[in-house]
Design a protein around this motif. Sequence first.
Motif, PDB file in Angstrom:
ATOM      1  N   VAL A  99     -54.181 -28.406  38.296  1.00 35.63           N
ATOM      2  CA  VAL A  99     -54.516 -28.371  39.718  1.00 35.63           C
ATOM      3  C   VAL A  99     -53.402 -28.974  40.548  1.00 35.63           C
ATOM      4  O   VAL A  99     -52.978 -28.424  41.574  1.00 35.63           O
TER       5      VAL A  99
ATOM      6  N   CYS B  77     -50.603 -26.625  40.816  1.00 33.29           N
ATOM      7  CA  CYS B  77     -50.871 -25.546  41.776  1.00 33.29           C
ATOM      8  C   CYS B  77     -50.664 -26.037  43.197  1.00 33.29           C
ATOM      9  O   CYS B  77     -49.985 -25.399  44.010  1.00 33.29           O
TER      10      CYS B  77
ATOM     11  N   TYR C  56     -60.472 -21.037  47.367  1.00 31.57           N
ATOM     12  CA  TYR C  56     -59.594 -21.441  46.275  1.00 31.57           C
ATOM     13  C   TYR C  56     -59.265 -22.921  46.384  1.00 31.57           C
ATOM     14  O   TYR C  56     -59.351 -23.680  45.409  1.00 31.57           O
TER      15      TYR C  56
ATOM     16  N   PHE D 278     -56.624 -20.165  38.166  1.00 33.99           N
ATOM     17  CA  PHE D 278     -55.924 -20.941  39.188  1.00 33.99           C
ATOM     18  C   PHE D 278     -54.468 -20.541  39.273  1.00 33.99           C
ATOM     19  O   PHE D 278     -53.903 -20.316  40.354  1.00 33.99           O
TER      20      PHE D 278
ATOM     21  N   LEU E 198     -60.110 -25.936  43.848  1.00 32.65           N
ATOM     22  CA  LEU E 198     -59.036 -26.753  43.281  1.00 32.65           C
ATOM     23  C   LEU E 198     -59.327 -28.229  43.477  1.00 32.65           C
ATOM     24  O   LEU E 198     -59.263 -29.032  42.552  1.00 32.65           O
TER      25      LEU E 198
END
Lengths: 187, 827
Positions: free
Chosen positions: B299, B302, B282, B233, B286
Amino acid sequence: MRPLDEAETTAVFEKLFKFTGNNLKNIVENPSHEGPDPNPGRYCFRLHKNRVYYVSESLVKRATNIARANLVSLGMCIGKFTHSGKFHLTIQALNLVAANARHKVWIKPTSEMSFLYGNHVLKGGLGRITDSIAPGDGVVVFSMSDVALGFGVAAKSTQDCRKLDPNGIVVLHQADIGEYLRMEDEL
Amino acid sequence: MGKKKQKVVLPPDLPPEISEDEIEISDEDLEFVKENRDYAGFVSRLDTQSITKHVTRVADVKEGALEAIYEKRLQKKSVVKENEESGVKLDPVDALPVKTLDGKLYYRALPKKVNGEDENKAGEDEKDDGADKGIVKLTKPERRAKLKKIKKEAKKQGKELTETKEAEQAPQAAVLAEVKKDLTAEEAFESKKHKLAELGIALLADPESNIKSLKEMLQIARDDNPSIAKLGFLSLLAVFKDIIPGYRIRLPTEKELEMKVSKDVKKMRFHESTLLSTYKGYLQKLIASEKQFAFHQVVVRCICNLLDSVPHFNCRESLLEVVVRNLASHDDVVRKLCYTTIKSLFTNEGKHGGEATVEAVRLIAYHVKANNCQLHPDFVEVLMSLSFDEDLRRAEVQDRDNKAKHKKNKIKNVKEPSKLQENDRKKSKKELMAKTREEVSADYKSVSLAPDVMEKIKMQSETISAVFETYFRILKHTMISTAASASEAHPLLAPCLNGLGKFSHLVDLDYIGDLMNYLKKLAGGGSSQDNSSQKCSENLTVSERLRCCIVAFKVMRNNLDALNVDLQDFFVQLYNLVLEYRPGRDQGEVLVEALKIMLCDDRQHDMQKAAAFVKRLATFSLSIGSAESMAALVTLKNLLQKNVKCRNLLENDAGGGSVSGSIAIYQPYATDPNLSGALASVLWELNLLSKHYHPAISTMASGISNMNTAQNQIYHTLSPQQAFMEFSLERESFNPKGDIRKSNNKRKRANESSILAGIDSTSDTSNSINEDEVSKKLSKHFTVLHNIKENERLRGELDRVTLSLNLYEEYKKQKKAGRTKIKKNKI
């Protein structure tokens, strides 16, 4: 001189209530320190020749000794009854009302003279105004230096006053201290 | 994209066909396998996926990448060959020098590492741009990789020992399988990490050609191992941050797909579509893993980073939704991340042209509604960082004026030549000119990236309405809940009131009345006899009620041009709240701010009210700590300086004399400042305060007492808030830092002399107290008392004694009389 009867008392209190609201009890139950008695007496209302007077009890007791024809005035005159039985507050009630007023309006120095000549208060002359005024409420008019100038009836609520144009009437004139000069004979 | 070459690449060489029967497993072989696990680990290391990929899709790949892939393949082949050789020859004697277990590892690992480093270096040397980033990018996963490596090494030692025992019994296949499992966990980890790093660097170096590596990286990120997934990630995040273009990708429509386009356009389209699809994949991954606790923080980090750096890109709504939802999470770190992200989103409006702001604010409003206003205050506090551009209205008005002028001109132009036929040509020419002008402006607008003024205005108004919807909902909810239930916390009330104060100038005039009513009820004021408002005032803390008053004043001040409204009810509230304030329980800053806004900044001259506050503040400062006391004294001084008539409170004239107004006696418990009659009182508290233990307060108090007679008026530039901050317990300083300016007061006072005498006498008596005299007088007094008591006691005793003596005398007499009687009787 006689005390007020029921109808007359309600009329007087109603008028006063418009201006003072809940502070009316301050007027009615005001302890008076006049006279030689150590205990403070109360103030009361008396009717004499169609005029209503706000007098302390000690003074009333002594005034009973004067004959009706000879008695001109006693205490503080707050208003008079007209021929048709309606009660009007006169300017002499200003001190009493101004001390316990709930709704106040302050006017700018430029429009003071206009009000003292008997004209209504315009929006352009308004300096400050208390909140939550409803139309028809009694309003006391002050100058910017907190001198009571007179009283009247509100024409519009505070909210509406915000949107008014500068020539709109805010307070309808009822009495002002210029009357002491203009209407000396009628008081 | 790439040319469709007809190259056929041979699949990799298969190991020589040896039937399993011929292979004999000797004990030595087993030992060898045990010791050299790496040799047998080639099975796991064979990345079958990529090999098949290379076999099937090699035609699509571009030349440069193709070469790189060939290189990799060759290297892999060599490694595989090595392993194959060593694997087939299970003869320990013929094998290459065998080192100890620890040494073996290094021997085996080195070539791979060397290979890896070579590839890295090759990548760096070939392309310059992105090289630096590549190094930077490498450190993050690499650092973690190293940490994990060290941990895993230690574990592995233990694992191996246990495994070896089991391996002894099983046949080779089973051994291989177990070994494979054991090694998959560790070796695959390593390999994946390395792979991530390689792919990342390659992508950054040349995003357009290596776009497929994105898919591989995504594949790695979908791994089951949580640490690998996390690393995936994060590395994907870093890559996306750099790769994503500065515009929103719009996938080509059917029509456009059918058209014949050049190579470059095709390449671009492919690049964009891959980018978009991987990005979506992606994001999906996530969001799916956000629910799991292990991934939650990573997460969210990100997502926050993505939203921060590329708020203009597609799929922004899903990102926003996650972030806003996590504003209310229990985890402090997560919440802080989201908070900072949204704040930066609001402040950097240039990045996304304002649309993200509208969406975020709408989401916040929705959440507040859904959770019934029971959320962390951060939720609403983030709205404070919004800023609205007021100049837009002016620009819009100008535009309108211009357009109107244009229209007028056009109409004129059209009307005039219509009368004359010869001017037809001119007219058409003019029209053409006008038309072209319009077209040019339209083209310009479409090309220029600055958003249209009208659009901006629309977005702003939407944001404002959403913000105020939230605020009013919170207010209403507070009202209803206080009226209904007893004690419910109002966490959102404080930031809501702060926000209202900040944005009060944007409220429409119609709603100001309603707003003021609400605030009045919340502050517990109004002339209401009904019980609901009483309940309201009981359930809100003093600080909250003070905040209501502050907000009301701010609103009023910001709308001064409409009407100057005298907020009497709030003054009454403040008057009572000053008494109810308790230093430990309530917030001093709020009280001090209220004092400043309502009393110091006010330009009213209502004597009775000002005097009432002066008296109450003086009383208040007697019973409160030094910080609040100092603030109160500063306010007091301010009021006294502004209202000249109140200064007779400083004089010993009880009853007020002529200035007292209509109320002759001070009513200390009056609730209404106008009816308190404070003008008839005296500020004796200042005398007590001048003996305060804190030197600053005592000097201040004595300074105020001397205000009337002082030749030089000392004007402190301190505001009550500054005073409070300086003297609060945290500072514990006894030396104020405010600069004192002296100004000559040249006002003449007629009755100065008499007052001077009065004040001097009082100050003299207060200052010149001789302690000895006092003690002497006290001792005298007490001795006198003592003597009186003694006197009484003695007197009492004396009385008793005389009484008893008298009784005895009587008794004697009676006895005598009795005896003589008896004698008489006898005789």
